[in-house]
Write a protein that holds these residues in place. Structure first.
Motif, PDB file in Angstrom:
ATOM      1  N   ALA A 120      44.075  44.234  47.816  1.00  0.00           N
ATOM      2  CA  ALA A 120      43.718  43.473  49.175  1.00  0.00           C
ATOM      3  C   ALA A 120      44.113  43.653  50.409  1.00  0.00           C
ATOM      4  CB  ALA A 120      44.473  42.193  48.872  1.00  0.00           C
ATOM      5  N   LEU A 121      45.620  44.558  49.886  1.00  0.00           N
ATOM      6  CA  LEU A 121      46.556  45.182  51.324  1.00  0.00           C
ATOM      7  C   LEU A 121      45.358  46.552  51.427  1.00  0.00           C
ATOM      8  CD1 LEU A 121      49.592  44.276  50.254  1.00  0.00           C
ATOM      9  CD2 LEU A 121      48.456  42.718  52.262  1.00  0.00           C
ATOM     10  N   TYR A 122      45.390  47.291  50.796  1.00  0.00           N
ATOM     11  CA  TYR A 122      44.541  48.245  50.995  1.00  0.00           C
ATOM     12  C   TYR A 122      43.202  48.437  52.136  1.00  0.00           C
ATOM     13  CZ  TYR A 122      42.535  52.861  50.218  1.00  0.00           C
ATOM     14  OH  TYR A 122      42.022  54.355  50.623  1.00  0.00           O
ATOM     15  N   LEU A 123      42.856  47.319  51.755  1.00  0.00           N
ATOM     16  CA  LEU A 123      41.506  46.555  51.534  1.00  0.00           C
ATOM     17  C   LEU A 123      41.383  46.285  53.305  1.00  0.00           C
ATOM     18  CD1 LEU A 123      39.719  45.298  48.697  1.00  0.00           C
ATOM     19  CD2 LEU A 123      39.216  47.595  50.679  1.00  0.00           C
ATOM     20  N   MET A 124      42.816  46.100  53.896  1.00  0.00           N
ATOM     21  CA  MET A 124      43.347  44.772  55.101  1.00  0.00           C
ATOM     22  C   MET A 124      43.632  46.277  56.019  1.00  0.00           C
ATOM     23  SD  MET A 124      44.690  41.633  53.799  1.00  0.00           S
ATOM     24  CE  MET A 124      45.398  41.307  55.268  1.00  0.00           C
ATOM     25  N   GLY A 125      43.900  47.079  55.006  1.00  0.00           N
ATOM     26  CA  GLY A 125      44.209  48.232  56.928  1.00  0.00           C
ATOM     27  C   GLY A 125      45.323  49.401  55.999  1.00  0.00           C
ATOM     28  N   GLN A 126      45.770  48.849  54.970  1.00  0.00           N
ATOM     29  CA  GLN A 126      47.598  49.896  54.542  1.00  0.00           C
ATOM     30  C   GLN A 126      47.414  50.290  53.976  1.00  0.00           C
ATOM     31  OE1 GLN A 126      51.085  47.688  54.748  1.00  0.00           O
ATOM     32  NE2 GLN A 126      51.240  50.279  54.514  1.00  0.00           N
ATOM     33  N   GLN A 127      48.164  52.083  54.203  1.00  0.00           N
ATOM     34  CA  GLN A 127      47.877  52.751  53.565  1.00  0.00           C
ATOM     35  C   GLN A 127      48.080  52.959  51.423  1.00  0.00           C
ATOM     36  OE1 GLN A 127      47.296  55.813  55.297  1.00  0.00           O
ATOM     37  NE2 GLN A 127      47.121  55.076  56.941  1.00  0.00           N
ATOM     38  N   VAL A 314      49.451  35.466  47.637  1.00  0.00           N
ATOM     39  CA  VAL A 314      50.605  35.757  46.789  1.00  0.00           C
ATOM     40  C   VAL A 314      50.691  34.776  45.607  1.00  0.00           C
ATOM     41  CG1 VAL A 314      52.908  36.634  46.763  1.00  0.00           C
ATOM     42  CG2 VAL A 314      51.685  37.688  48.515  1.00  0.00           C
ATOM     43  N   VAL A 315      50.883  34.054  46.203  1.00  0.00           N
ATOM     44  CA  VAL A 315      50.663  32.342  45.059  1.00  0.00           C
ATOM     45  C   VAL A 315      49.346  32.153  45.018  1.00  0.00           C
ATOM     46  CG1 VAL A 315      51.328  29.634  44.813  1.00  0.00           C
ATOM     47  CG2 VAL A 315      52.842  31.509  46.285  1.00  0.00           C
ATOM     48  N   ILE A 316      48.380  32.333  45.225  1.00  0.00           N
ATOM     49  CA  ILE A 316      46.988  31.851  44.534  1.00  0.00           C
ATOM     50  C   ILE A 316      47.131  32.851  43.768  1.00  0.00           C
ATOM     51  CG2 ILE A 316      44.639  32.300  44.192  1.00  0.00           C
ATOM     52  CD1 ILE A 316      44.693  30.451  47.188  1.00  0.00           C
ATOM     53  N   ALA A 317      46.752  34.849  43.693  1.00  0.00           N
ATOM     54  CA  ALA A 317      46.733  35.946  43.176  1.00  0.00           C
ATOM     55  C   ALA A 317      47.507  35.934  42.459  1.00  0.00           C
ATOM     56  CB  ALA A 317      47.563  36.806  44.022  1.00  0.00           C
ATOM     57  N   LYS A 318      48.904  35.383  42.072  1.00  0.00           N
ATOM     58  CA  LYS A 318      49.912  36.415  41.243  1.00  0.00           C
ATOM     59  C   LYS A 318      50.273  34.610  39.888  1.00  0.00           C
ATOM     60  CE  LYS A 318      54.307  36.868  41.516  1.00  0.00           C
ATOM     61  NZ  LYS A 318      55.802  36.996  41.801  1.00  0.00           N
ATOM     62  N   THR A 319      49.546  33.091  40.230  1.00  0.00           N
ATOM     63  CA  THR A 319      48.909  32.021  39.512  1.00  0.00           C
ATOM     64  C   THR A 319      47.815  32.714  38.689  1.00  0.00           C
ATOM     65  OG1 THR A 319      50.090  30.290  41.277  1.00  0.00           O
ATOM     66  CG2 THR A 319      48.678  29.601  38.870  1.00  0.00           C
ATOM     67  N   ALA A 320      46.830  32.893  39.191  1.00  0.00           N
ATOM     68  CA  ALA A 320      45.434  33.357  38.505  1.00  0.00           C
ATOM     69  C   ALA A 320      45.599  34.347  37.561  1.00  0.00           C
ATOM     70  CB  ALA A 320      44.241  33.460  39.956  1.00  0.00           C
ATOM     71  N   VAL A 321      46.342  35.193  38.086  1.00  0.00           N
ATOM     72  CA  VAL A 321      46.216  36.655  36.954  1.00  0.00           C
ATOM     73  C   VAL A 321      47.352  36.244  35.824  1.00  0.00           C
ATOM     74  CG1 VAL A 321      47.615  39.197  36.517  1.00  0.00           C
ATOM     75  CG2 VAL A 321      46.025  38.608  39.296  1.00  0.00           C
ATOM     76  N   THR A 322      48.509  35.211  35.713  1.00  0.00           N
ATOM     77  CA  THR A 322      49.272  35.014  35.304  1.00  0.00           C
ATOM     78  C   THR A 322      48.571  33.800  33.983  1.00  0.00           C
ATOM     79  OG1 THR A 322      51.702  35.198  36.395  1.00  0.00           O
ATOM     80  CG2 THR A 322      51.451  33.782  34.582  1.00  0.00           C
ATOM     81  N   ALA A 323      48.376  32.912  34.477  1.00  0.00           N
ATOM     82  CA  ALA A 323      47.844  32.070  33.924  1.00  0.00           C
ATOM     83  C   ALA A 323      46.224  32.742  33.580  1.00  0.00           C
ATOM     84  CB  ALA A 323      46.962  30.234  34.705  1.00  0.00           C
ATOM     85  N   LEU A 324      45.588  33.155  33.630  1.00  0.00           N
ATOM     86  CA  LEU A 324      44.486  34.255  32.598  1.00  0.00           C
ATOM     87  C   LEU A 324      44.837  35.136  31.766  1.00  0.00           C
ATOM     88  CD1 LEU A 324      41.790  34.819  32.322  1.00  0.00           C
ATOM     89  CD2 LEU A 324      41.849  36.569  34.702  1.00  0.00           C
ATOM     90  N   LEU A 325      46.054  35.929  31.872  1.00  0.00           N
ATOM     91  CA  LEU A 325      46.608  36.475  30.689  1.00  0.00           C
ATOM     92  C   LEU A 325      46.731  35.420  29.639  1.00  0.00           C
ATOM     93  CD1 LEU A 325      48.029  39.314  32.944  1.00  0.00           C
ATOM     94  CD2 LEU A 325      46.004  38.979  32.291  1.00  0.00           C
ATOM     95  N   LEU A 326      47.487  34.349  29.477  1.00  0.00           N
ATOM     96  CA  LEU A 326      47.958  33.272  29.580  1.00  0.00           C
ATOM     97  C   LEU A 326      47.103  33.048  28.635  1.00  0.00           C
ATOM     98  CD1 LEU A 326      51.705  31.674  30.913  1.00  0.00           C
ATOM     99  CD2 LEU A 326      51.160  33.744  29.707  1.00  0.00           C
ATOM    100  N   ARG A 327      46.004  32.582  28.741  1.00  0.00           N
ATOM    101  CA  ARG A 327      45.023  32.211  28.296  1.00  0.00           C
ATOM    102  C   ARG A 327      44.325  32.745  27.233  1.00  0.00           C
ATOM    103  NH1 ARG A 327      43.952  27.535  26.586  1.00  0.00           N
ATOM    104  NH2 ARG A 327      41.461  27.728  27.517  1.00  0.00           N
ATOM    105  N   LEU A 328      44.379  34.152  27.795  1.00  0.00           N
ATOM    106  CA  LEU A 328      43.536  35.102  26.869  1.00  0.00           C
ATOM    107  C   LEU A 328      44.941  35.200  25.869  1.00  0.00           C
ATOM    108  CD1 LEU A 328      42.330  37.309  29.582  1.00  0.00           C
ATOM    109  CD2 LEU A 328      40.872  36.526  28.074  1.00  0.00           C
TER     110      LEU A 328
END
Length: 589
Positions: A120-127, A314-328
């Motif tokens: 997401a940060l790379y798409l926003m212009g970060q190197q 940051v909160v939404i991204a990390k919540t989604a990743v962690t919850a999805l991995l735990l469900r899997l």
């Protein structure tokens, strides 16, 4: 020699200690997490708060902190002690049992969160290099705040702990990776390989020495019966291990974690944990004060929209990743969401990685400062996110009928806790073993612990006279508490304390006589067994059998006499007429 107290370091120490003395009881009174209090105190008395007004109001000099760098070593010590305490709750056996969570879900959670945030940060212009550094930094979660809130036991604590453990282990490789990505890096990553080789050798040496040396060190400290000697030995071990790994090029927190892990393999880990707990809490408070001092209200107000967007993202991204991995991985929906929110804010180690990325010129100093504020805000709201996750998880469980599975220690069968391993305690444990009842023993005599350990008893060293030791036994998960120590005052005090916070736990206590039994019943014991009455009953039983009375009627009459005497003691205890118990005799039944 005159001692000067008018120094910046001494003044800052007084301000910090005074703040801790106000924050902890004050916020506890209103059931608010002290985490928020420490951060707010740092904001109030720091360079961006009242500290900025010292030139206008000189008297503020004595109640503010103007030099944040002066207390940062104390904050680093707090993190070291925290990792040390985490190691104490581990063991090599437990670490092996958690390998799927640590090196499976833990790896996937860190890399998945870093990839999404970095992309997401790379798409926003970060190197590219900066996006990698920021992604890895923001993907880390706060060990310092999460574990004190949920512990390392139970479904939530165990799951969060496994992921946090991998993140702490990955910190050093992350820092060296950023150094290898630096525009000025010319060794092609050889520095990372060299450091890992030296560090690995150091870790192996510490493991070998620790397994043979530590039991002797703590055995001698325990024999002195001196808390000061025990504490000194504990601090010596953690400082030595931290210095060794730091000299090898690794982070000192690796040494601290290793020191705790080695002590956890000894019989004295519970006592060490109780001894070092106050220092860990105070040092963690100092760290959070430094976090608050990094906040500047004027900067936050000037950039509130972008800061809020960054924190929420940051909160939404990390919540989604962690919850999805735990469900899997098979976790319940409620558990996955609760852990996801708990792990969603950045970490204290995020600040370390941001500094490393800035030093490697992967990100600009202004960018690092922006994300440091985001991290500080994220740390401040961590208790709120934890509470939100807990409440949402309970709603999901109630709505869907999901119920957490019953668990004992580490998900195993709940055990009875036996305190004291003398003549009586050993007999109780032998009978529990005969009937296949799981149990653990706590004993304060180091020689007794060593002998019992050699004989295969599940025993640990600990002095329950210290209130903190009782807290570490996790009696809320126990099947029963059995008090066998020959200390009437301590047994009553332990009974009263445990009954106050575990109202349904069966407490069976050894009593010297009927007066002591009555005191135990008033303190909350489920059953109290007076030694004087039991010896009388055993003598009567033997005499009746030798006189030719059939065993069946003898056992029935002895059992009835015991029940009558027990009811008499309970009635007298309830009526606070214990002195009259001396008139009771077995023949009264």
């Amino acid at each position: 020699m005159a001692v000067s107290f008018d120094t910046d370091g001494f003044r800052d120490s007084l301000v910090i200690l005074g703040a801790a003395g106000l924050v902890i009881p004050g916020f506890a009174r209103f059931r608010i997490s002290p985490v928020i209090g420490f951060v707010l105190v740092g904001l109030l008395v720091g360079p961006a708060g009242l500290g900025a007004l010292v030139e206008r109001y000189p008297w503020l000099y004595h109640v503010t902190i103007s030099n944040k760098e002066s207390i940062e070593p104390f904050a680093e010590l707090g993190i070291i002690l925290l990792l040390f305490s985490i190691g104490l709750e581990l063991s090599f056996k437990r670490l092996w049992s958690m390998r799927r969570l640590v090196f499976g879900v833990g790896v996937a959670e860190l890399t998945g969160s870093a990839l999404i945030i970095g992309a997401a940060l790379y798409l926003m212009g970060q190197q590219l290099g900066g996006a990698i550094g920021l992604g890895l930094a923001l993907a880390l979660s706060s060990t310092a705040l999460v574990l004190p809130m949920v512990g390392t036991q139970g479904p939530v604590g165990r799951t969060a702990f496994s992921m946090l453990l991998f993140e702490d282990l990955a910190l050093v490789p992350i820092i060296f990776l950023l150094g290898a990505l630096a525009p000025t890096a010319a060794d092609g990553g050889w520095g990372l390989v060299h450091t890992l080789m030296i560090g690995g050798a150091t870790v192996i040496v510490l493991l070998v020495l620790g397994r043979f040396v530590l039991p002797h060190i703590f055995s001698q400290a325990a024999r002195t019966k001196s808390p000061e000697v025990f504490l000194a030995a504990s601090l010596l071990v953690v400082i030595t291990a931290s210095l060794a790994t730091a000299l090898a090029g690794l982070s000192p927190i690796v040494g601290a974690l290793l020191a705790g892990l080695l002590i956890a393999e000894t019989d004295y880990h519970g006592e060490v944990e109780v001894m070092t707990a106050p220092f860990k809490g105070l040092a963690l408070g100092v760290f959070l004060i430094t976090v608050g001092m990094s906040l500047d209200v004027r900067v936050i107000l000037a950039n509130w929209a972008s800061l809020a967007l960054a924190v929420v993202g940051v909160v939404i991204a990390k919540t989604a990743v962690t919850a999805l991995l735990l469900r899997l991985s098979g976790a319940r929906r409620a558990l996955a969401l609760e852990v996801g929110l708990l792990m969603s804010s950045p970490s204290e180690t995020t600040l370390i990685v941001l500094s490393a990325a800035s030093a490697a010129q992967l990100i600009m100093p202004q960018t690092a400062a922006f994300w440091q504020i985001v991290t500080a805000v994220g740390l401040t709201i961590t208790p709120l996110l934890a509470r939100l996750g807990h409440d949402v998880a309970r709603r999901i469980e109630l709505a869907s009928g999901e119920e957490p599975p019953p668990m004992g220690e580490d998900g195993g069968r709940p055990a009875a806790v036996v305190i004291g391993f003398g003549r009586v305690g050993r007999m109780v444990c032998d009978l529990l073993k005969t009937h296949n009842q799981p149990f653990i023993v706590v004993e304060s005599d180091a020689d007794v612990v060593a002998e019992a350990r050699r004989e295969g008893y599940p025993i640990t060293f600990g002095d329950v006279a210290r209130a903190g030791m009782l807290d570490k036994l996790r009696l809320g998960h126990a099947r029963a508490l059995i008090l066998t120590m020959d200390d009437p005052v301590l047994s009553v005090r332990v009974t009263r304390r445990v009954r106050g916070w575990v109202p349904d736990l069966p407490i069976i206590a050894r009593a010297r006589d009927t007066d002591h039994a009555a005191q135990l019943y008033r303190a909350g014991a489920s059953d109290a067994v007076p030694e004087t009455l039991e010896s009388s009953l055993q003598l009567a039983e033997t005499a009746l059998v030798d006189l030719g009375v059939a065993m069946g009627p003898v056992i029935a009459s002895i059992h009835q006499a015991r029940e009558n005497l027990r009811e008499g003691i309970k009635d007298a205890a309830n009526m606070e007429k214990a002195p009259k118990l001396r008139k009771l005799r077995p023949e009264d039944s």
